[in-house]
Design an enzyme around this catalytic site. Structure first.
Site, short mmCIF file in Angstrom:
data_model
loop_
_atom_site.label_atom_id
_atom_site.label_comp_id
_atom_site.label_asym_id
_atom_site.label_seq_id
_atom_site.Cartn_x
_atom_site.Cartn_y
_atom_site.Cartn_z
N GLY A 46 0.80 -1.22 0.00
CA GLY A 46 0.00 0.00 0.00
C GLY A 46 0.84 1.27 0.00
N CYS A 130 -9.84 1.39 5.43
CA CYS A 130 -9.24 2.42 6.27
C CYS A 130 -10.35 3.33 6.78
CB CYS A 130 -8.28 3.29 5.46
SG CYS A 130 -6.91 2.41 4.74
N VAL A 191 -10.76 -10.99 -0.59
CA VAL A 191 -10.98 -10.15 0.57
C VAL A 191 -9.67 -9.61 1.15
CG1 VAL A 191 -13.06 -11.35 1.28
CG2 VAL A 191 -10.87 -12.18 2.16
N GLY A 217 -4.47 -16.03 5.53
CA GLY A 217 -3.97 -17.40 5.38
C GLY A 217 -5.09 -18.42 5.26
C1 LIG Z 1 1.73 -8.63 6.29
C2 LIG Z 1 0.56 -8.23 5.46
C3 LIG Z 1 0.51 -6.94 4.92
C4 LIG Z 1 -0.59 -6.55 4.13
N1 LIG Z 1 -0.61 -5.29 3.59
C5 LIG Z 1 -1.63 -4.93 2.76
C6 LIG Z 1 -1.65 -3.65 2.12
O1 LIG Z 1 -0.71 -2.85 2.24
N2 LIG Z 1 -2.72 -3.34 1.33
C7 LIG Z 1 -3.77 -4.22 1.13
O2 LIG Z 1 -4.70 -3.90 0.40
N3 LIG Z 1 -3.75 -5.45 1.71
C8 LIG Z 1 -2.73 -5.82 2.51
N4 LIG Z 1 -2.73 -7.07 3.09
C9 LIG Z 1 -3.83 -8.01 2.83
C10 LIG Z 1 -3.49 -9.03 1.75
O3 LIG Z 1 -3.18 -8.41 0.52
C11 LIG Z 1 -4.64 -10.03 1.55
O4 LIG Z 1 -5.81 -9.30 1.18
C12 LIG Z 1 -4.97 -10.85 2.79
O5 LIG Z 1 -3.82 -11.18 3.50
C13 LIG Z 1 -5.74 -12.14 2.43
O6 LIG Z 1 -5.04 -12.94 1.52
P1 LIG Z 1 -4.03 -14.15 1.98
O7 LIG Z 1 -4.80 -15.02 2.92
O8 LIG Z 1 -3.62 -14.83 0.70
O9 LIG Z 1 -2.87 -13.48 2.67
C14 LIG Z 1 -1.64 -7.47 3.88
C15 LIG Z 1 -1.58 -8.77 4.43
C16 LIG Z 1 -0.49 -9.16 5.19
C17 LIG Z 1 -0.45 -10.56 5.74
#
Ligand SMILES: Cc1cc2nc3c(=O)[nH]c(=O)nc-3n(C[C@H](O)[C@H](O)[C@H](O)COP(=O)(O)O)c2cc1C
Length: 303
Positions: A46, A130, A191, A217
Protein backbone atom coordinates in the site's frame (compact mmCIF):
# COMPACT_ATOMS: atom_id res chain seq x y z
CA UNK A 1 -1.56 -27.66 -21.94
CA UNK A 2 -4.43 -25.67 -20.46
CA UNK A 3 -4.32 -22.05 -21.63
CA UNK A 4 -3.83 -19.72 -18.64
CA UNK A 5 -3.84 -16.11 -19.97
CA UNK A 6 -6.75 -13.99 -18.76
CA UNK A 7 -7.84 -10.38 -19.08
CA UNK A 8 -9.12 -8.12 -16.30
CA UNK A 9 -10.71 -4.84 -17.43
CA UNK A 10 -8.52 -4.66 -20.51
CA UNK A 11 -5.31 -5.70 -18.71
CA UNK A 12 -3.72 -8.85 -20.10
CA UNK A 13 -2.31 -11.24 -17.50
CA UNK A 14 0.01 -14.14 -18.42
CA UNK A 15 -1.87 -16.31 -15.92
CA UNK A 16 -4.59 -15.57 -13.35
CA UNK A 17 -2.31 -15.61 -10.27
CA UNK A 18 -1.21 -12.21 -8.92
CA UNK A 19 1.06 -11.53 -5.92
CA UNK A 20 -1.10 -9.75 -3.31
CA UNK A 21 -0.43 -6.41 -1.66
CA UNK A 22 1.69 -6.22 1.48
CA UNK A 23 3.23 -9.68 1.20
CA UNK A 24 5.41 -9.11 -1.89
CA UNK A 25 7.07 -5.80 -0.95
CA UNK A 26 7.49 -3.54 -3.98
CA UNK A 27 8.07 -6.64 -6.13
CA UNK A 28 11.73 -5.90 -6.86
CA UNK A 29 12.88 -7.33 -3.49
CA UNK A 30 11.80 -10.73 -4.84
CA UNK A 31 13.63 -10.57 -8.19
CA UNK A 32 16.44 -12.92 -7.09
CA UNK A 33 13.96 -15.47 -5.71
CA UNK A 34 11.25 -15.51 -8.38
CA UNK A 35 11.19 -14.88 -12.15
CA UNK A 36 8.90 -11.84 -11.97
CA UNK A 37 8.19 -12.10 -15.70
CA UNK A 38 6.34 -15.38 -15.15
CA UNK A 39 3.86 -14.01 -12.60
CA UNK A 40 0.32 -13.13 -13.60
CA UNK A 41 0.80 -9.76 -11.92
CA UNK A 42 2.16 -7.97 -8.88
CA UNK A 43 0.31 -5.70 -6.46
CA UNK A 44 2.83 -3.58 -4.56
CA UNK A 45 2.41 -2.81 -0.86
CA UNK A 46 0.00 0.00 0.00
CA UNK A 47 1.14 3.52 -0.93
CA UNK A 48 0.19 6.70 0.92
CA UNK A 49 0.77 10.42 0.31
CA UNK A 50 3.56 10.56 2.89
CA UNK A 51 5.89 7.83 4.22
CA UNK A 52 4.52 5.83 7.20
CA UNK A 53 6.68 4.09 9.80
CA UNK A 54 4.03 1.58 10.83
CA UNK A 55 2.94 0.06 14.13
CA UNK A 56 4.97 -0.96 17.18
CA UNK A 57 6.14 -4.61 17.37
CA UNK A 58 5.14 -7.40 17.60
CA UNK A 59 3.50 -7.04 14.19
CA UNK A 60 2.90 -10.70 13.34
CA UNK A 61 1.43 -13.66 15.20
CA UNK A 62 1.04 -17.13 13.74
CA UNK A 63 -2.34 -18.78 14.40
CA UNK A 64 -3.78 -22.18 13.50
CA UNK A 65 -3.62 -22.22 9.71
CA UNK A 66 -3.18 -18.47 9.54
CA UNK A 67 -1.46 -15.32 10.64
CA UNK A 68 -2.46 -12.07 12.32
CA UNK A 69 -0.65 -8.93 11.24
CA UNK A 70 -0.72 -5.30 12.16
CA UNK A 71 2.10 -3.78 10.14
CA UNK A 72 0.31 -0.44 10.16
CA UNK A 73 0.67 0.17 6.41
CA UNK A 74 4.37 1.00 6.67
CA UNK A 75 5.57 2.35 3.31
CA UNK A 76 8.02 4.75 1.71
CA UNK A 77 5.30 7.07 0.36
CA UNK A 78 4.14 7.50 -3.22
CA UNK A 79 6.86 9.96 -4.30
CA UNK A 80 9.73 7.70 -3.19
CA UNK A 81 7.94 4.78 -4.87
CA UNK A 82 7.83 6.48 -8.27
CA UNK A 83 11.44 7.70 -7.91
CA UNK A 84 13.08 4.56 -6.53
CA UNK A 85 10.97 1.45 -7.16
CA UNK A 86 8.91 2.04 -10.29
CA UNK A 87 11.96 2.49 -12.59
CA UNK A 88 13.18 -0.97 -11.46
CA UNK A 89 9.74 -2.54 -11.95
CA UNK A 90 9.54 -1.16 -15.51
CA UNK A 91 12.22 -3.67 -16.58
CA UNK A 92 9.63 -6.45 -16.24
CA UNK A 93 6.81 -7.40 -18.59
CA UNK A 94 4.44 -8.36 -15.75
CA UNK A 95 1.36 -6.25 -14.99
CA UNK A 96 2.08 -4.12 -11.90
CA UNK A 97 -0.73 -2.68 -9.79
CA UNK A 98 -0.26 0.10 -7.25
CA UNK A 99 -2.20 -0.47 -4.02
CA UNK A 100 -3.39 2.91 -2.73
CA UNK A 101 -4.75 3.93 0.67
CA UNK A 102 -5.48 7.06 2.69
CA UNK A 103 -7.60 8.48 5.47
CA UNK A 104 -9.61 10.92 3.38
CA UNK A 105 -10.88 11.06 -0.19
CA UNK A 106 -8.24 13.72 -0.90
CA UNK A 107 -5.45 11.38 0.27
CA UNK A 108 -6.43 8.69 -2.26
CA UNK A 109 -6.93 11.24 -5.05
CA UNK A 110 -3.51 12.79 -4.44
CA UNK A 111 -1.70 9.42 -4.51
CA UNK A 112 -3.44 8.49 -7.78
CA UNK A 113 -2.60 11.91 -9.29
CA UNK A 114 1.09 11.34 -8.56
CA UNK A 115 1.01 7.80 -10.00
CA UNK A 116 -0.89 8.92 -13.14
CA UNK A 117 2.15 10.81 -14.40
CA UNK A 118 4.48 7.80 -14.36
CA UNK A 119 4.55 4.94 -16.89
CA UNK A 120 4.92 1.33 -15.82
CA UNK A 121 1.67 0.59 -13.99
CA UNK A 122 -1.27 -1.46 -15.28
CA UNK A 123 -3.83 -0.19 -12.77
CA UNK A 124 -4.69 0.87 -9.26
CA UNK A 125 -6.04 -1.23 -6.41
CA UNK A 126 -7.74 0.82 -3.69
CA UNK A 127 -7.39 -0.53 -0.18
CA UNK A 128 -10.61 0.84 1.27
CA UNK A 129 -10.26 -0.87 4.67
CA UNK A 130 -9.24 2.42 6.27
CA UNK A 131 -11.17 4.82 8.51
CA UNK A 132 -12.23 8.11 6.91
CA UNK A 133 -10.94 10.55 9.53
CA UNK A 134 -12.89 13.43 7.93
CA UNK A 135 -16.15 11.51 8.53
CA UNK A 136 -15.75 10.50 12.18
CA UNK A 137 -13.57 7.49 11.44
CA UNK A 138 -16.22 5.51 9.56
CA UNK A 139 -14.55 2.85 7.40
CA UNK A 140 -14.79 3.46 3.64
CA UNK A 141 -15.24 -0.31 3.30
CA UNK A 142 -18.29 -0.59 5.53
CA UNK A 143 -20.56 2.22 4.34
CA UNK A 144 -21.89 2.10 0.74
CA UNK A 145 -22.28 5.90 0.51
CA UNK A 146 -18.82 6.60 1.86
CA UNK A 147 -17.33 3.96 -0.48
CA UNK A 148 -19.18 5.31 -3.53
CA UNK A 149 -17.95 8.86 -2.82
CA UNK A 150 -14.36 7.65 -2.69
CA UNK A 151 -14.56 5.50 -5.81
CA UNK A 152 -16.26 8.25 -7.81
CA UNK A 153 -13.59 10.80 -6.83
CA UNK A 154 -10.73 8.44 -7.68
CA UNK A 155 -12.38 7.29 -10.94
CA UNK A 156 -12.64 10.93 -12.06
CA UNK A 157 -8.87 11.49 -11.84
CA UNK A 158 -7.53 7.98 -12.51
CA UNK A 159 -6.03 7.44 -15.95
CA UNK A 160 -5.81 3.68 -15.39
CA UNK A 161 -8.31 0.97 -14.38
CA UNK A 162 -9.41 1.12 -10.74
CA UNK A 163 -9.82 -2.10 -8.75
CA UNK A 164 -11.63 -1.66 -5.44
CA UNK A 165 -10.42 -4.08 -2.74
CA UNK A 166 -13.27 -4.88 -0.38
CA UNK A 167 -13.12 -5.74 3.29
CA UNK A 168 -14.69 -8.94 4.66
CA UNK A 169 -15.62 -7.16 7.91
CA UNK A 170 -19.19 -6.40 6.87
CA UNK A 171 -22.60 -7.96 7.48
CA UNK A 172 -23.40 -8.18 3.74
CA UNK A 173 -20.95 -7.77 0.85
CA UNK A 174 -23.47 -7.18 -1.96
CA UNK A 175 -24.37 -3.53 -1.14
CA UNK A 176 -20.67 -2.60 -1.02
CA UNK A 177 -19.82 -4.47 -4.23
CA UNK A 178 -22.72 -2.74 -5.99
CA UNK A 179 -21.86 0.69 -4.57
CA UNK A 180 -18.30 0.37 -5.91
CA UNK A 181 -19.57 -0.80 -9.31
CA UNK A 182 -22.15 2.02 -9.61
CA UNK A 183 -19.48 4.59 -8.67
CA UNK A 184 -17.31 3.47 -11.59
CA UNK A 185 -15.00 0.72 -10.28
CA UNK A 186 -13.50 -1.26 -13.16
CA UNK A 187 -13.07 -4.39 -11.04
CA UNK A 188 -13.30 -5.62 -7.45
CA UNK A 189 -10.84 -7.62 -5.41
CA UNK A 190 -11.72 -9.37 -2.17
CA UNK A 191 -10.98 -10.15 0.57
CA UNK A 192 -8.73 -8.06 2.76
CA UNK A 193 -7.92 -9.44 6.24
CA UNK A 194 -10.43 -10.18 9.03
CA UNK A 195 -10.17 -8.01 12.15
CA UNK A 196 -9.01 -10.35 14.93
CA UNK A 197 -7.43 -10.61 18.37
CA UNK A 198 -4.82 -13.00 19.77
CA UNK A 199 -4.27 -13.03 23.54
CA UNK A 200 -1.33 -14.18 25.64
CA UNK A 201 -3.15 -15.73 28.61
CA UNK A 202 -0.04 -15.54 30.78
CA UNK A 203 0.49 -11.81 30.48
CA UNK A 204 -3.19 -11.11 29.62
CA UNK A 205 -2.01 -8.85 26.84
CA UNK A 206 -2.72 -8.89 23.09
CA UNK A 207 -0.10 -10.79 21.09
CA UNK A 208 0.07 -7.88 18.62
CA UNK A 209 1.61 -4.55 19.62
CA UNK A 210 -1.28 -2.52 18.22
CA UNK A 211 -3.93 -4.75 19.87
CA UNK A 212 -6.13 -5.99 17.04
CA UNK A 213 -4.69 -7.32 13.78
CA UNK A 214 -5.82 -8.74 10.44
CA UNK A 215 -6.23 -12.50 10.07
CA UNK A 216 -5.08 -14.03 6.77
CA UNK A 217 -3.97 -17.40 5.38
CA UNK A 218 -5.71 -20.78 4.89
CA UNK A 219 -7.87 -20.24 8.02
CA UNK A 220 -9.94 -17.60 6.17
CA UNK A 221 -10.37 -19.42 2.83
CA UNK A 222 -13.90 -20.79 3.28
CA UNK A 223 -15.25 -17.38 4.35
CA UNK A 224 -13.38 -15.63 1.53
CA UNK A 225 -14.84 -18.09 -0.99
CA UNK A 226 -18.36 -17.36 0.23
CA UNK A 227 -17.80 -13.60 -0.05
CA UNK A 228 -16.26 -13.87 -3.54
CA UNK A 229 -19.19 -15.99 -4.69
CA UNK A 230 -21.72 -13.45 -3.34
CA UNK A 231 -19.88 -10.43 -4.76
CA UNK A 232 -19.42 -12.01 -8.20
CA UNK A 233 -23.15 -12.78 -8.33
CA UNK A 234 -24.03 -9.18 -7.38
CA UNK A 235 -21.98 -7.27 -10.03
CA UNK A 236 -21.09 -7.38 -13.73
CA UNK A 237 -17.52 -6.07 -13.40
CA UNK A 238 -14.71 -8.63 -12.97
CA UNK A 239 -13.88 -9.92 -9.50
CA UNK A 240 -10.43 -10.94 -8.28
CA UNK A 241 -10.54 -13.45 -5.41
CA UNK A 242 -8.14 -13.93 -2.54
CA UNK A 243 -7.93 -15.19 1.00
CA UNK A 244 -5.90 -18.20 2.05
CA UNK A 245 -4.94 -19.50 -1.39
CA UNK A 246 -2.01 -21.89 -1.01
CA UNK A 247 -2.32 -24.32 -3.94
CA UNK A 248 -3.41 -24.51 -7.56
CA UNK A 249 -6.60 -26.27 -6.50
CA UNK A 250 -7.37 -23.45 -4.02
CA UNK A 251 -7.02 -20.99 -6.92
CA UNK A 252 -9.39 -23.10 -9.03
CA UNK A 253 -11.99 -22.96 -6.24
CA UNK A 254 -11.99 -19.13 -6.33
CA UNK A 255 -12.35 -19.13 -10.11
CA UNK A 256 -15.26 -21.57 -9.88
CA UNK A 257 -16.84 -19.25 -7.27
CA UNK A 258 -16.80 -16.48 -9.89
CA UNK A 259 -13.38 -14.80 -9.72
CA UNK A 260 -11.60 -14.11 -13.03
CA UNK A 261 -8.19 -13.97 -11.36
CA UNK A 262 -6.77 -14.55 -7.88
CA UNK A 263 -4.18 -13.04 -5.57
CA UNK A 264 -1.82 -14.88 -3.23
CA UNK A 265 -0.65 -13.22 -0.01
CA UNK A 266 0.27 -15.11 3.15
CA UNK A 267 1.48 -18.22 1.25
CA UNK A 268 4.52 -16.16 0.13
CA UNK A 269 5.62 -16.03 3.80
CA UNK A 270 6.51 -19.73 3.72
CA UNK A 271 7.54 -19.78 0.04
CA UNK A 272 8.40 -16.54 -1.78
CA UNK A 273 7.76 -18.31 -5.10
CA UNK A 274 4.24 -19.36 -4.03
CA UNK A 275 2.33 -17.22 -6.60
CA UNK A 276 4.36 -18.76 -9.44
CA UNK A 277 4.11 -22.33 -8.11
CA UNK A 278 0.36 -21.91 -7.59
CA UNK A 279 -0.04 -20.78 -11.23
CA UNK A 280 1.89 -23.85 -12.41
CA UNK A 281 -0.17 -26.13 -10.15
CA UNK A 282 -3.37 -24.55 -11.46
CA UNK A 283 -2.28 -25.34 -15.03
CA UNK A 284 -1.51 -28.98 -14.14
CA UNK A 285 -4.74 -29.38 -12.16
CA UNK A 286 -6.88 -28.04 -15.03
CA UNK A 287 -4.99 -30.20 -17.51
CA UNK A 288 -5.91 -33.27 -15.43
CA UNK A 289 -9.53 -32.06 -15.42
CA UNK A 290 -9.33 -31.78 -19.25
CA UNK A 291 -10.05 -28.04 -19.20
CA UNK A 292 -8.60 -26.35 -22.31
CA UNK A 293 -8.81 -22.75 -21.14
CA UNK A 294 -8.83 -21.49 -17.54
CA UNK A 295 -11.64 -19.04 -18.39
CA UNK A 296 -14.02 -21.97 -18.91
CA UNK A 297 -14.26 -22.66 -15.17
CA UNK A 298 -15.06 -19.08 -14.04
CA UNK A 299 -18.40 -18.94 -12.22
CA UNK A 300 -19.24 -22.61 -12.82
CA UNK A 301 -20.19 -23.49 -9.25
CA UNK A 302 -23.12 -25.91 -9.27
CA UNK A 303 -24.98 -24.51 -6.29
C1 LIG B 1 1.73 -8.63 6.29
C2 LIG B 1 0.56 -8.23 5.46
C3 LIG B 1 0.51 -6.94 4.92
C4 LIG B 1 -0.59 -6.55 4.13
N1 LIG B 1 -0.61 -5.29 3.59
C5 LIG B 1 -1.63 -4.93 2.76
C6 LIG B 1 -1.65 -3.65 2.12
O1 LIG B 1 -0.71 -2.85 2.24
N2 LIG B 1 -2.72 -3.34 1.33
C7 LIG B 1 -3.77 -4.22 1.13
O2 LIG B 1 -4.70 -3.90 0.40
N3 LIG B 1 -3.75 -5.45 1.71
C8 LIG B 1 -2.73 -5.82 2.51
N4 LIG B 1 -2.73 -7.07 3.09
C9 LIG B 1 -3.83 -8.01 2.83
C10 LIG B 1 -3.49 -9.03 1.75
O3 LIG B 1 -3.18 -8.41 0.52
C11 LIG B 1 -4.64 -10.03 1.55
O4 LIG B 1 -5.81 -9.30 1.18
C12 LIG B 1 -4.97 -10.85 2.79
O5 LIG B 1 -3.82 -11.18 3.50
C13 LIG B 1 -5.74 -12.14 2.43
O6 LIG B 1 -5.04 -12.94 1.52
P1 LIG B 1 -4.03 -14.15 1.98
O7 LIG B 1 -4.80 -15.02 2.92
O8 LIG B 1 -3.62 -14.83 0.70
O9 LIG B 1 -2.87 -13.48 2.67
C14 LIG B 1 -1.64 -7.47 3.88
C15 LIG B 1 -1.58 -8.77 4.43
C16 LIG B 1 -0.49 -9.16 5.19
C17 LIG B 1 -0.45 -10.56 5.74
Amino acid sequence: MTRLPVEICGIALRNPVIAASGTFGYGVEFEKLVDLNRLGGIVVKGLSREPIEGNPPPRLWETHAGMINSVGLQNIGVRAFVAEKLPLLRRYRTAVFANVFGHSVEDYVEVVRVLNDHPGLAGYELNVSCPNTRRGGIFFSSDPGCLAGLVEAVRTVARRPVIVKLSPNVAAIEPLAQAAESAGADALSLVNTFVSLAIDARTRRPRIGAGFGGLSGPAIKPIALRLVYQAAKAVKIPVIGLGGIASGEDAAEFLIAGARAVEVGTATFWDPAAPLKIAEELGRFLQLCEVEDVREIVGTLKF
